[in-house]
Design a protein around this motif. Structure first.
Motif, PDB file in Angstrom:
ATOM      1  N   ASN A   1      13.970   5.748  13.170  1.00 22.32           N
ATOM      2  CA  ASN A   1      14.334   5.914  11.762  1.00 22.32           C
ATOM      3  C   ASN A   1      13.133   6.300  10.925  1.00 22.32           C
ATOM      4  N   LEU A   2      13.420   6.745   9.714  1.00 20.69           N
ATOM      5  CA  LEU A   2      12.391   7.116   8.757  1.00 20.69           C
ATOM      6  C   LEU A   2      12.882   6.785   7.351  1.00 20.69           C
ATOM      7  N   THR A   3      11.938   6.770   6.404  1.00 16.55           N
ATOM      8  CA  THR A   3      12.255   6.607   4.988  1.00 16.55           C
ATOM      9  C   THR A   3      11.659   7.780   4.230  1.00 16.55           C
TER      10      THR A   3
ATOM     11  N   THR B   1      11.910   1.323 -17.500  1.00 14.01           N
ATOM     12  CA  THR B   1      12.249   0.368 -18.557  1.00 14.01           C
ATOM     13  C   THR B   1      11.002  -0.163 -19.258  1.00 14.01           C
ATOM     14  N   ALA B   2       9.858  -0.121 -18.583  1.00  9.35           N
ATOM     15  CA  ALA B   2       8.599  -0.538 -19.207  1.00  9.35           C
ATOM     16  C   ALA B   2       8.016   0.546 -20.102  1.00  9.35           C
ATOM     17  N   GLY B   3       8.597   1.739 -20.061  1.00  9.51           N
ATOM     18  CA  GLY B   3       8.107   2.836 -20.875  1.00  9.51           C
ATOM     19  C   GLY B   3       6.892   3.523 -20.303  1.00  9.51           C
ATOM     20  N   VAL B   4       6.625   3.323 -19.022  1.00 10.06           N
ATOM     21  CA  VAL B   4       5.493   3.993 -18.370  1.00 10.06           C
ATOM     22  C   VAL B   4       5.885   5.440 -18.079  1.00 10.06           C
ATOM     23  N   PRO B   5       5.122   6.417 -18.551  1.00 13.91           N
ATOM     24  CA  PRO B   5       5.495   7.828 -18.344  1.00 13.91           C
ATOM     25  C   PRO B   5       5.375   8.251 -16.882  1.00 13.91           C
ATOM     26  N   LEU B   6       6.450   8.850 -16.371  1.00 13.97           N
ATOM     27  CA  LEU B   6       6.498   9.347 -15.002  1.00 13.97           C
ATOM     28  C   LEU B   6       6.742  10.844 -15.020  1.00 13.97           C
ATOM     29  N   LEU B   7       6.246  11.533 -14.019  1.00 13.96           N
ATOM     30  CA  LEU B   7       6.538  12.955 -13.878  1.00 13.96           C
ATOM     31  C   LEU B   7       7.993  13.177 -13.508  1.00 13.96           C
ATOM     32  N   ASP B   8       8.578  12.218 -12.815  1.00 17.72           N
ATOM     33  CA  ASP B   8       9.968  12.323 -12.372  1.00 17.72           C
ATOM     34  C   ASP B   8      10.392  10.965 -11.811  1.00 17.72           C
ATOM     35  N   PHE B   9      11.685  10.799 -11.614  1.00 15.90           N
ATOM     36  CA  PHE B   9      12.163   9.638 -10.871  1.00 15.90           C
ATOM     37  C   PHE B   9      11.678   9.744  -9.427  1.00 15.90           C
ATOM     38  N   VAL B  10      11.572   8.618  -8.756  1.00 17.71           N
ATOM     39  CA  VAL B  10      11.324   8.597  -7.314  1.00 17.71           C
ATOM     40  C   VAL B  10      12.509   7.894  -6.668  1.00 17.71           C
ATOM     41  N   CYS B  11      13.230   8.609  -5.817  1.00 16.65           N
ATOM     42  CA  CYS B  11      14.440   8.075  -5.191  1.00 16.65           C
ATOM     43  C   CYS B  11      14.257   8.092  -3.678  1.00 16.65           C
ATOM     44  N   ALA B  12      14.450   6.948  -3.053  1.00 13.86           N
ATOM     45  CA  ALA B  12      14.187   6.812  -1.619  1.00 13.86           C
ATOM     46  C   ALA B  12      15.444   6.422  -0.868  1.00 13.86           C
ATOM     47  N   VAL B  13      15.504   6.826   0.392  1.00  7.82           N
ATOM     48  CA  VAL B  13      16.617   6.464   1.268  1.00  7.82           C
ATOM     49  C   VAL B  13      16.119   6.501   2.708  1.00  7.82           C
ATOM     50  N   SER B  14      16.687   5.637   3.534  1.00 10.30           N
ATOM     51  CA  SER B  14      16.316   5.601   4.949  1.00 10.30           C
ATOM     52  C   SER B  14      17.338   6.377   5.766  1.00 10.30           C
ATOM     53  N   GLY B  15      16.922   6.796   6.935  1.00 10.25           N
ATOM     54  CA  GLY B  15      17.815   7.521   7.836  1.00 10.25           C
ATOM     55  C   GLY B  15      17.392   7.324   9.279  1.00 10.25           C
TER      56      GLY B  15
ATOM     57  N   VAL C   1       8.533  15.890  -2.333  1.00  6.73           N
ATOM     58  CA  VAL C   1       8.596  14.691  -1.491  1.00  6.73           C
ATOM     59  C   VAL C   1       7.312  13.897  -1.687  1.00  6.73           C
ATOM     60  N   THR C   2       7.459  12.626  -2.061  1.00  3.76           N
ATOM     61  CA  THR C   2       6.284  11.784  -2.287  1.00  3.76           C
ATOM     62  C   THR C   2       5.993  10.864  -1.109  1.00  3.76           C
ATOM     63  N   LEU C   3       6.979  10.719  -0.204  1.00  2.00           N
ATOM     64  CA  LEU C   3       6.765   9.818   0.931  1.00  2.00           C
ATOM     65  C   LEU C   3       7.679  10.188   2.092  1.00  2.00           C
ATOM     66  N   VAL C   4       7.106  10.223   3.268  1.00  2.00           N
ATOM     67  CA  VAL C   4       7.865  10.261   4.523  1.00  2.00           C
ATOM     68  C   VAL C   4       7.153   9.310   5.471  1.00  2.00           C
ATOM     69  N   THR C   5       7.833   8.272   5.879  1.00  2.00           N
ATOM     70  CA  THR C   5       7.207   7.297   6.766  1.00  2.00           C
ATOM     71  C   THR C   5       8.123   6.983   7.936  1.00  2.00           C
ATOM     72  N   MET C   6       7.527   6.898   9.113  1.00  2.00           N
ATOM     73  CA  MET C   6       8.267   6.574  10.332  1.00  2.00           C
ATOM     74  C   MET C   6       7.546   5.446  11.054  1.00  2.00           C
TER      75      MET C   6
ATOM     76  N   ALA D   1       0.834  -1.211   0.000  1.00  2.16           N
ATOM     77  CA  ALA D   1       0.000   0.000   0.000  1.00  2.16           C
ATOM     78  C   ALA D   1       0.865   1.255   0.000  1.00  2.16           C
ATOM     79  N   THR D   2       1.990   1.221   0.704  1.00  2.00           N
ATOM     80  CA  THR D   2       2.898   2.367   0.740  1.00  2.00           C
ATOM     81  C   THR D   2       3.507   2.627  -0.627  1.00  2.00           C
ATOM     82  N   ILE D   3       3.936   1.564  -1.305  1.00  2.00           N
ATOM     83  CA  ILE D   3       4.505   1.717  -2.641  1.00  2.00           C
ATOM     84  C   ILE D   3       3.460   2.261  -3.613  1.00  2.00           C
ATOM     85  N   GLU D   4       2.250   1.745  -3.520  1.00  2.00           N
ATOM     86  CA  GLU D   4       1.172   2.198  -4.405  1.00  2.00           C
ATOM     87  C   GLU D   4       0.874   3.681  -4.209  1.00  2.00           C
TER      88      GLU D   4
END
Length: 260
Positions: free
Chosen positions: A183-185, A148-162, A195-200, A101-104
């Motif tokens: 921690n959070l992601t 790689t599937a050719g699905v149009p995106l508004l931008d890349f989504v890059c995630a990292v935890s801290g 920012v598309t996601l902040v989860t703790m 659900a979070t990824i979606e």
């Protein structure tokens, strides 16, 4: 229960030899996987995830279709050998459902679903190995698989935890660090800096949140460079293969017969 292993020693090194703000090694494989329209295998340290994307295609259940946009369907499967627990998780596992659900929700505002009404985009996530940063690995691999599937995106989504050890911020946490530290992601769109996601999943003091949040956003830019380089290399390889194929197909058949 806290770990017996020291998270950050007096020299400023973590248990795996990294500095506070140092990211783990990143490995990206964008080669074709089976019949998927797009796929990606990404490795953050010892965490490895494979994502396959099918679609946009006709939805399996007409009742789930939307007349004005495509529906994202995320399914996650965790390999029993991915952790030392040897515990098999079913797709109905609460943790797995929450992760899906979070990824979606992370990709719904990024994928241009309005271009594909009454259709479905299936995202299948296979967790091959876990050592912290599972959500960030799933998000980064999903971005690359959609590209790689050719699905149009508004931008890349890059995630990292801290996380925070005492008062020291840390980036790209391992399982050991995630179990011991608040921690959070964070998932960011590098070009727009949205920012598309902040989860703790643990409590984090508000005074420390700003520091780790800003560091995670900057780390997202670094991960974006690696992802962009991988996509560029794959594109160059595909174009090269197409050019080679075109040269071979343009050879006169009579010349081939004479050579034989």
């Amino acid at each position: 229960m806290s770990s017996r292993i020291e998270i950050l020693n007096d020299g400023g090194f973590r248990s795996d030899g990294r500095k506070q703000y140092e990211l783990r090694d990143i490995s990206i494989d964008l080669s074709q996987q089976g019949s998927a329209d797009g796929s990606a295998i990404i490795t953050h340290g010892l965490t490895q995830v494979m994502v396959s994307v099918f679609g946009p295609r006709e939805a399996k259940m007409r009742s789930q279709t939307l007349h004005d946009r495509a529906v994202l369907n995320v399914e996650i499967n965790v390999a029993p050998f991915s952790t030392g627990e040897r515990r098999k998780r079913s797709r109905a596992d609460r943790r797995i459902l929450e992760l899906a659900a979070t990824i979606e929700s992370t990709f719904e505002p990024v994928v241009q679903t309005s271009l594909y009404p009454r259709s479905q985009i299936d995202i299948y996530v296979q967790v091959l190995q876990q050592d912290g940063g599972l959500l960030q690995s799933c998000i980064n691999a999903t971005t690359l698989a959609l590209v790689t599937a050719g699905v149009p995106l508004l931008d890349f989504v890059c995630a990292v935890s801290g996380g925070v050890h005492s008062t020291q911020p840390l980036l790209d946490l391992t399982t050991l660090e995630e179990n011991d530290l608040p921690n959070l992601t964070v998932a960011v769109m590098p070009r727009t800096r949205k920012v598309t996601l902040v989860t703790m999943e643990t409590r984090l003091h508000v005074d420390r949140f700003r520091d780790i949040f800003e560091l995670a956003c900057e780390a997202g830019q670094t991960i974006h460079k690696e992802m962009k380089r991988a996509v560029k290399d794959r594109t160059v390889a595909l174009v090269g293969a197409m050019d080679t194929g075109a040269k071979h197909s343009s050879v006169d058949p009579d010349v081939l017969m004479e050579d034989r």
